[in-house]
Design an enzyme around this catalytic site. Structure first.
Site, PDB file in Angstrom:
ATOM      1  N   CYS A 238      -4.518  -4.111   1.070  1.00 49.62           N
ATOM      2  CA  CYS A 238      -4.121  -3.963  -0.333  1.00 49.62           C
ATOM      3  C   CYS A 238      -3.949  -5.322  -1.005  1.00 49.62           C
ATOM      4  CB  CYS A 238      -2.815  -3.154  -0.378  1.00 49.62           C
ATOM      5  SG  CYS A 238      -2.006  -3.122  -1.982  1.00 49.62           S
TER       6      CYS A 238
ATOM      7  N   CYS B  96      -0.578  -5.844  -2.780  1.00 46.45           N
ATOM      8  CA  CYS B  96       0.475  -6.023  -1.770  1.00 46.45           C
ATOM      9  C   CYS B  96       0.519  -7.473  -1.305  1.00 46.45           C
ATOM     10  CB  CYS B  96       0.234  -5.118  -0.560  1.00 46.45           C
ATOM     11  SG  CYS B  96       0.274  -3.356  -0.912  1.00 46.45           S
TER      12      CYS B  96
END
Length: 146
Positions: free
Chosen positions: A66, A69
């Site tokens: 991600c 993230c």
């Protein structure tokens, strides 16, 4: 049994082994100063690591693949390092902890939660700038009286 992590003391520079779960706050073995508490948790140890923490917990639901993230992670680490002894940063990899993802109904990542005494008091999904995260965390801790 949960793994320990190595944390460098912000006061004296010594490296300390910090357990993922403990009844008190981590302190430097050399200078006795409070240490940042940054650990990983999963389905098997989340209750011990996060829900029974003696300090408020900032939970980061993330995944290695991600992009947002990976952008938020350094800001979260910095927040934990700025507040040694006041918060515990617990990182949960959603790919390795599907039970927690279901339990907390994580629909998007990153999803951040603030837990106090095992209860979720604040939650937000999506990446945010460092200053917005700092303000969000401060408001959550103030709401909890911490």
């Amino acid at each position: 049994m949960t793994a320990a992590s190595l944390i460098t003391c912000p006061s004296c520079g010594k490296t300390n082994r910090i357990p993922a779960a403990a009844p008190g706050r981590p302190r430097c073995g050399n200078c006795k100063g409070d240490l940042p508490w940054i650990v990983d948790a999963g389905d098997a140890d989340f209750a011990d690591v996060a829900e029974q923490s003696p300090v408020p917990v900032l939970v980061d639901f993330w995944a290695e693949w991600c992009g947002p993230c990976r952008m938020v992670s350094p800001a979260l680490d910095k927040l934990a390092r700025e507040q040694p002894g006041r918060i515990k940063l617990v990182k949960v990899d959603v790919d390795k902890a599907p039970g927690l993802s279901r339990r907390f109904d994580v629909q998007a990542i990153p999803t951040l939660m603030v837990m106090v005494d095992g209860a979720v008091i604040e939650r937000q999904a999506g990446a945010a700038p460092a200053q917005a995260l700092r303000s969000w965390l401060a408001a959550a801790l103030a709401k909890a009286g911490r």
